[in-house]
Design a protein around this motif. Structure first.
Motif, short mmCIF file in Angstrom:
data_model
loop_
_atom_site.label_atom_id
_atom_site.label_comp_id
_atom_site.label_asym_id
_atom_site.label_seq_id
_atom_site.Cartn_x
_atom_site.Cartn_y
_atom_site.Cartn_z
N ARG A 286 0.81 -1.21 0.00
CA ARG A 286 0.00 0.00 0.00
C ARG A 286 0.85 1.27 0.00
NH1 ARG A 286 -5.60 -0.07 2.92
NH2 ARG A 286 -6.53 -1.79 1.78
N GLU A 323 -8.07 -12.09 12.42
CA GLU A 323 -8.33 -11.21 11.28
C GLU A 323 -8.05 -9.76 11.65
OE1 GLU A 323 -9.90 -12.46 8.00
OE2 GLU A 323 -8.36 -10.94 7.95
N TRP A 327 -5.11 -7.32 10.13
CA TRP A 327 -5.46 -6.03 9.55
C TRP A 327 -4.74 -4.89 10.29
CZ3 TRP A 327 -6.27 -2.93 6.01
CH2 TRP A 327 -7.12 -1.82 6.05
N ARG B 40 -3.33 -16.49 -1.44
CA ARG B 40 -2.98 -15.61 -0.32
C ARG B 40 -4.20 -15.29 0.54
NH1 ARG B 40 1.94 -13.71 0.73
NH2 ARG B 40 2.12 -11.76 1.88
N LEU B 235 -13.49 -4.94 13.59
CA LEU B 235 -13.57 -6.33 13.18
C LEU B 235 -13.99 -7.23 14.33
CD1 LEU B 235 -10.56 -6.67 10.76
CD2 LEU B 235 -12.87 -7.39 10.28
N VAL B 236 -13.96 -6.72 15.54
CA VAL B 236 -14.40 -7.53 16.67
C VAL B 236 -15.44 -6.75 17.47
CG1 VAL B 236 -13.71 -8.86 18.69
CG2 VAL B 236 -12.11 -8.55 16.81
N VAL B 241 -20.00 -11.54 16.87
CA VAL B 241 -19.01 -11.67 15.81
C VAL B 241 -19.72 -12.19 14.56
CG1 VAL B 241 -16.98 -11.95 17.24
CG2 VAL B 241 -18.38 -13.93 16.73
N PHE B 244 -18.25 -12.99 11.25
CA PHE B 244 -17.18 -13.98 11.25
C PHE B 244 -17.63 -15.40 11.53
CE2 PHE B 244 -14.40 -10.39 11.19
CZ PHE B 244 -13.33 -10.86 10.47
N ALA B 285 -3.96 -5.83 -2.43
CA ALA B 285 -3.66 -5.12 -1.18
C ALA B 285 -3.91 -3.64 -1.32
CB ALA B 285 -2.21 -5.37 -0.77
N ILE B 288 -8.30 -3.35 -1.98
CA ILE B 288 -9.28 -4.01 -1.11
C ILE B 288 -8.93 -3.72 0.35
CG2 ILE B 288 -10.25 -6.23 -0.40
CD1 ILE B 288 -9.57 -7.29 -3.22
N THR B 289 -9.96 -3.40 1.15
CA THR B 289 -9.77 -3.06 2.56
C THR B 289 -10.79 -3.77 3.43
OG1 THR B 289 -8.91 -0.87 2.01
CG2 THR B 289 -9.76 -1.17 4.25
N PRO B 290 -10.40 -4.68 4.29
CA PRO B 290 -9.06 -5.24 4.45
C PRO B 290 -8.80 -6.30 3.38
CG PRO B 290 -10.53 -6.24 6.05
CD PRO B 290 -11.34 -5.20 5.31
N PRO B 291 -7.54 -6.45 2.99
CA PRO B 291 -7.21 -7.43 1.96
C PRO B 291 -6.87 -8.80 2.53
CG PRO B 291 -5.29 -6.09 2.44
CD PRO B 291 -6.39 -5.63 3.39
N HIS B 292 -7.01 -9.84 1.69
CA HIS B 292 -6.46 -11.17 2.01
C HIS B 292 -6.91 -11.71 3.36
CE1 HIS B 292 -3.05 -9.77 -0.81
NE2 HIS B 292 -3.77 -10.64 -1.47
N CYS B 293 -8.23 -11.67 3.59
CA CYS B 293 -8.71 -12.07 4.92
C CYS B 293 -8.68 -13.59 5.10
CB CYS B 293 -10.11 -11.52 5.13
SG CYS B 293 -10.11 -9.72 5.24
N ARG B 294 -8.83 -13.98 6.36
CA ARG B 294 -8.91 -15.41 6.70
C ARG B 294 -10.16 -16.04 6.10
NH1 ARG B 294 -5.15 -17.75 7.07
NH2 ARG B 294 -5.66 -19.25 8.66
#
Lengths: 360, 360
Positions: A286, A323, A327, B40, B235-236, B241, B244, B285, B288-294
């Motif tokens: 980024r 996650e 992030w 990824r 995210l939490v 959740v 998720f 990357a 995308i926000t957030p990228p490459h998530c679980r």
């Protein structure tokens, strides 16, 4: 938002040679830390990265060393190991402790002096500076470069004194430790390069802290810094490929590398640490243009001190927490890189005179 | 800048079910193409990715399949293989040709209908559409979604007709083939999601073309699209959740994935193709926000047709060329993702009613 002590036990020490433009930075982790790592550049110089693979048995990591001096700088790990062993830190064996210390180096040989490279003595000095900081957590750090301000704020990192090795030149923000000889924007050619340096940022969320410490020596531009706002050059000039190594004396090929350390207080597994290292590389993507070049040795170590517990692996909340932490690693890294413009030295870069032609 | 024909022989075909909101997209590569790939994301669904490893012996790749239907959609590769085998395409053995076809799938089962998934017949239809396009390069493509406009422009891709499988609902830009049931911004919760889709962009520089074709079904936001400009959510969440997976019926966990194909006309090795796949992930990357998530299964296949020669491997110019191509892959991917806002369908997403509780 107060996270005082979240990363307590993590200490940073530097050895800096501001004249020869090189240095080494040591991050000493608290007992019980685990870590993993990822390389995503084409020209890395690393040490003990294999033991950081999730499949490797050893889970502990005692320290991370970022150094200048190209692959020669990996010798600085020798001194960090001996210093930590003397302090009783390491993997316990019948033959004594073996400190697990990961090393990664960047290329700064063409700036300042190519003959001064961090070795065992310099690594030991930086490690001692870090240990003195962590052993006296209440003490006020001295001669601390403001580039470390974010790390110091809230006590997230204890920072050792830059200590030995300074020779007459005023220490400049950003130009400390492994960042001392760092430069960026070399894909534009040496004459258009800007200074790099050591940067840091911390993100706090969800009860966790994630800090990034990055020694920026990128082939590409760093967001907001130097010629970053200018249109990008062609990577393949029609008549010459100077930046890529056709002429070794003036080339920037293999003379780069951005090194990163992520430290979180979360209680992660090695595999989860690997995900945070991947996140840091997304932060590189980024903030650096172009990122992850063939002539960069971009590498990241991600370590977890384990102070803050996560949900049980069988709880879906665990996925959400990992996650979030991944992030946060993206953001901390990108945030750290965005501070470079404010802390990098200004003025001309002391490139060494190119070596004479053979036979001339 | 004219590159007409640079990617000649590359053809794209789709099977689209606009009512059930799923589909499959096949990219048929010209004879002599090589490729590699990188995953990824944390929840991938792939097929034949191991043979794309640089260490694997086979260097050819005949086609890439992007499909909806989650891991079930990998069955569509069966039909692509049989169609290509009938056309004589594949690795020649004493027992006949074996087409080398890489597959990767995204999760769209909770949109439209979960019972309609691309299988062998649908893969065969998309492959036939692609072959008909490549076998008549002068023919005007029909019913081509404008989301493919960049790919069509300059003849870089021949595009097959969307062909069979359309059922009564007007085809919307972006919502075609593997992008038909795609959604994004699910990290904000299902109610805040926006439509995803199939996007493309091409970068031309240094005598090379690099095209990216991306089916965007990201957990995160895509730059410039939907709620991308809003502050990011935690995210939490403290009390739930949901996004998720605590509640499987409404969760977005594992229900995402961005699939990418990079095609260049450069004559690359498998290893160099891997570098372009890495570059595409740097494009993820950036956009995308957030990228490459679980809970993403982010994957990229990068293929090289070999039409444009590079410098000899011993020539430093080779490094520069590969660097350029890798960077073009970053840009093409980020550029493609940035077009999503313009081509994604508007209006409510037809989420399926959550399944009834067991026993109720």
């Amino acid at each position: 938002m107060s996270t005082l002590g979240d990363l307590s036990g993590v200490a940073v020490g530097h050895w800096t040679d501001a004249e020869a433009r090189t240095g080494v930075t040591v991050v000493v982790l608290p007992e019980g830390s685990t870590a993993s790592a990822e390389v995503r550049g084409g020209a890395p110089a690393t040490r003990e990265f294999d033991v950081l693979a999730p499949s490797a048995t050893v889970t502990r990591l005692d320290a991370v060393v970022l150094s200048g001096g190209s692959a020669f700088g990996l010798a600085s790990v020798d001194g960090v190991m001996s210093t930590l062993a003397e302090a009783g830190r390491g993997f316990v064996t019948a033959g004594g402790v073996v400190p697990i210390v990961a090393g990664m180096s960047l290329f700064d040989l063409t700036v300042g002096s190519s003959q001064v490279r961090p070795g065992a003595a310099e690594g030991a000095a930086a490690a001692a500076a870090a240990l003195s900081a962590v052993s006296s957590p209440g003490a006020e750090p001295q001669a601390v470069p403001e580039s470390m301000a974010n790390a110091i704020e809230g006590g997230k990192h204890a920072v050792g004194q830059p200590a030995v090795g300074q020779r007459g030149v005023e220490l400049v923000f950003g130009a400390v430790g492994a960042g001392t000889g760092a430069t960026v924007s070399k894909w534009r050619g040496r004459d258009h390069a800007a200074a790099g340096g050591l940067v840091t940022a911390t993100v706090v969320e969800g009860g966790f802290s994630v800090s990034a410490l990055v020694a920026v020596n990128a082939f590409g531009d760093v967001v907001g810094h130097g010629p970053a706002g200018e249109p990008w050059p062609s990577l393949v000039p029609p008549d010459e490929v100077g930046a890529f190594g056709a002429d070794a004396a003036t080339s920037s090929a293999g003379t780069n590398t951005t090194l990163g350390v992520i430290v979180t207080d979360a209680d992660l597994t090695k595999t989860e640490c690997l995900l945070l290292a991947q996140g840091a590389h997304d932060g590189y993507a980024r903030a650096i243009t172009p990122p992850h070049c063939r002539v960069d040795g971009d590498a990241v170590v991600a370590a977890a001190t384990g102070a803050v517990p996560l949900a049980d692996p069988s709880d879906p909340r665990r996925v959400a927490e990992v996650e979030l932490l991944r992030w946060m690693a993206v953001r901390a890294t990108a945030d750290a890189l965005a501070t470079l413009a404010g802390v990098a030295p200004t003025g001309p870069i002391p490139w060494m005179t190119p070596p004479a032609e053979p036979g001339s």
